[in-house]
Motif scaffolding. Structure first.
Motif, PDB file in Angstrom:
ATOM      1  N   LYS A   1     -20.261 -37.346  -8.365  1.00  0.00           N
ATOM      2  CA  LYS A   1     -21.650 -37.285  -8.078  1.00  0.00           C
ATOM      3  C   LYS A   1     -22.105 -38.369  -7.267  1.00  0.00           C
ATOM      4  CE  LYS A   1     -23.043 -33.890 -10.761  1.00  0.00           C
ATOM      5  NZ  LYS A   1     -23.976 -32.580 -10.291  1.00  0.00           N
ATOM      6  N   LEU A   2     -21.456 -39.672  -7.487  1.00  0.00           N
ATOM      7  CA  LEU A   2     -21.780 -40.552  -6.556  1.00  0.00           C
ATOM      8  C   LEU A   2     -21.494 -40.434  -5.306  1.00  0.00           C
ATOM      9  CD1 LEU A   2     -20.758 -43.295  -9.308  1.00  0.00           C
ATOM     10  CD2 LEU A   2     -23.254 -42.887  -8.271  1.00  0.00           C
ATOM     11  N   GLU A   3     -20.035 -40.013  -5.229  1.00  0.00           N
ATOM     12  CA  GLU A   3     -19.553 -39.637  -3.892  1.00  0.00           C
ATOM     13  C   GLU A   3     -20.362 -38.667  -3.221  1.00  0.00           C
ATOM     14  OE1 GLU A   3     -15.437 -37.531  -2.004  1.00  0.00           O
ATOM     15  OE2 GLU A   3     -15.287 -38.428  -4.054  1.00  0.00           O
ATOM     16  N   MET A   4     -20.774 -37.387  -3.923  1.00  0.00           N
ATOM     17  CA  MET A   4     -21.687 -36.497  -3.196  1.00  0.00           C
ATOM     18  C   MET A   4     -22.918 -37.150  -2.583  1.00  0.00           C
ATOM     19  SD  MET A   4     -23.546 -33.435  -5.110  1.00  0.00           S
ATOM     20  CE  MET A   4     -24.669 -34.661  -5.810  1.00  0.00           C
ATOM     21  N   LEU A   5     -23.552 -38.096  -3.471  1.00  0.00           N
ATOM     22  CA  LEU A   5     -24.820 -38.748  -3.105  1.00  0.00           C
ATOM     23  C   LEU A   5     -24.762 -39.565  -1.708  1.00  0.00           C
ATOM     24  CD1 LEU A   5     -26.299 -39.789  -6.705  1.00  0.00           C
ATOM     25  CD2 LEU A   5     -27.331 -38.196  -4.859  1.00  0.00           C
ATOM     26  N   GLN A   6     -23.613 -40.049  -1.690  1.00  0.00           N
ATOM     27  CA  GLN A   6     -23.474 -40.920  -0.377  1.00  0.00           C
ATOM     28  C   GLN A   6     -23.233 -39.939   0.980  1.00  0.00           C
ATOM     29  OE1 GLN A   6     -23.771 -44.192  -0.283  1.00  0.00           O
ATOM     30  NE2 GLN A   6     -24.404 -43.856  -2.165  1.00  0.00           N
ATOM     31  N   LYS A   7     -22.664 -38.775   0.490  1.00  0.00           N
ATOM     32  CA  LYS A   7     -22.485 -37.619   1.658  1.00  0.00           C
ATOM     33  C   LYS A   7     -23.847 -37.146   2.050  1.00  0.00           C
ATOM     34  CE  LYS A   7     -18.715 -35.988   1.812  1.00  0.00           C
ATOM     35  NZ  LYS A   7     -17.419 -35.036   1.455  1.00  0.00           N
TER      36      LYS A   7
END
Length: 489
Positions: A9-15
């Protein structure tokens, strides 16, 4: 949520650098946000619930700032959850990333019989929210009533209408209905008519009911002026647009207020639609005979209008809202007050038996042979459009209303948009691509497409667009991740 899923989820938010319909971010670097109530309410009031991630600052471009104290933050978040009615029970997950701590709170969707979930400090009317895109919006009074009406099984179609009298009804039509009721029912035939009136909700405590007025009054609009159909023909593809046939700048090519009882409104609406459709002569390739063919299959149009008349909301909240039929240059829209009733979702239409909002009205119309009342309307519409080789209909459950869209000439809702598609066969995917301008989950896409199988929806409609680079995945290296979102740029 597992720690791995939270990392995703954190990775997705940065994208994607944005929140979604079921994902909210909060900073919490210097303390617990003081008012989570709106988000707690909106997430609880949707089936899939939602997730709040603490430690990401939206105001700094979704910078990962971490949280101040995971133990204290969980305690204070839970305190706010206990201020909700009914109380919200979050599931917490804590992870460490780059020497910063992050916390997620999964908010489960409440059962429909427990909604609306609201903040007790504001009360039900002011403390209930729904999620619209990435924002929390106050729930309307009607939205709140809709949940209550389903939970308490209100029957608005048999509420008493004080002004109406039995003498004001169309006596011949009432007699016809009673005779049809008695047909092949010896036990019912033995009951006096006056008792049948009460038994079948023509009367209630010797007072005329709403259903009786709408089916047997010579002019129901004397009691409810706006319970009618407003039908219009628009020259372009949007309201207010002047198209080729609107050369004089007219807003409407045709515009009619259709009144009468339910049966008469159905007949009037069909006459309006038929006279405003093109009709061309074709040669049937199977029989070799000449046939007249209209823009839309009349069977599909009739079923859509019947559904609007039978299943619209007839509560006092919507007495001022007519059914709307709008014929655009490329499509027809039938819109009725009241979204889907009960637990059924758009993707389940025509596949499962729904709850009935107006059971008495539906029963009367079945007896009068105006509708079958066998939940066959949606399949009939789909089949008729397929036989006409037209796009499948769109069914939209919007805030407080339900919309059926029928397209003509093989054009979909967004066929005039430049979305980088190769040929006309791709145009059916264009509305999906625009839908994915906001990152979507597998379930959201499946419901948008009106399908029952998530796997089929993704494999058949989404992955071919992913392979062509038109739709992208937020976690491309883990295509089967449960946290996967699909988006278009």
């Amino acid at each position: 949520m597992t720690t791995e899923e939270l990392f995703e989820k954190l990775e997705m938010l940065q994208k994607i650098k944005c929140e979604t319909s079921n994902l909210e971010v909060k900073s919490a670097a210097g303390g617990c946000p003081k008012r989570l109530y709106d988000t707690l309410s909106s997430f609880s009031n949707q089936d899939e619930g939602g997730i709040i991630i603490f430690g990401v600052d939206e105001t700094q471009g979704f910078k990962e700032v971490g949280i101040y104290d995971p133990q204290d933050l969980q305690k204070k978040v839970n305190e706010q959850c206990l201020q909700m009615e009914p109380a919200v029970r979050p599931l917490f997950t804590v992870v460490e990333k780059n020497e910063k701590i992050f916390l997620s709170a999964e908010i489960p969707g409440a059962d429909i019989t427990e909604r609306p979930v609201f903040y007790k400090g504001k009360g039900r009317l002011k403390g209930s929210f729904i999620r619209v895109g990435d924002s929390d919006e106050p729930m309307t009074e009607y939205g709140i009533y809709s949940y209550e009406a389903y939970r308490k099984k209100y029957q608005d179609d048999i509420r008493v209408i004080e002004r109406a009298t039995f003498a004001s009804l169309n006596q011949e039509r009432v007699a016809e209905y009673i005779n049809l009721l008695k047909k092949n029912k010896p036990h019912l035939s033995a009951i006096p008519d006056e008792e049948i009136y009460e038994l079948m909700s023509i009367k209630r405590n010797d007072k005329i009911t709403f259903s009786t007025v709408m089916n047997f009054s010579p002019y129901p609009q004397a009691y409810f002026p706006q319970l009618c159909i407003i039908a219009t023909v628009v020259p372009g593809t949007e309201m207010g647009e002047v198209g080729e046939v609107g050369e004089q700048g007219e807003r409407f090519i045709d515009n009619q207020r259709i009144e009468g009882n339910i049966s008469e409104m159905l007949d009037g609406a069909m006459q309006f639609v038929h006279r405003n459709m093109r009709e061309k002569t074709i040669i049937n390739p199977e029989t070799g005979k000449r046939e007249d063919k209209t823009d839309y299959p009349l069977t599909a149009v009739r079923e859509a209008i019947v559904n609007a008349l039978v299943h619209r909301d007839y509560s006092f909240h919507t007495e001022g809202m007519p059914i709307q039929i709008v014929m655009y240059a490329d499509r027809m829209e039938i819109k009725n007050p009241g979204g889907l009733y009960g637990r059924i979702k758009v993707g389940q239409l025509g596949k499962v038996q729904p709850d009935t909002r107006n059971p008495v009205i539906a029963s009367v119309l079945e007896t009068l042979k105006i509708t079958e009342n066998r939940y066959s309307g949606i399949p009939t519409i789909r089949k008729a459009m397929q036989q006409y080789k037209l796009p499948q209909p769109e069914f939209l459950d919007e805030r407080g209303s339900f919309v059926v869209k029928l397209y003509r000439d093989g054009k979909s809702a967004y066929s005039n948009q430049n979305v980088g598609l190769k040929d006309d066969g791709d145009l059916g995917n264009s509305n999906l691509i625009l839908f994915c301008k906001t990152p979507r989950t597998r379930r959201e896409i499946c419901e948008f497409l009106g399908l029952s199988s998530v796997t089929y929806a993704i494999q058949t409609h989404v992955m071919p667009l992913v392979d062509r680079g038109i739709i992208k995945m937020t976690i491309p290296d883990k295509p089967k991740s449960s946290n996967q979102l699909f988006y278009s740029e």
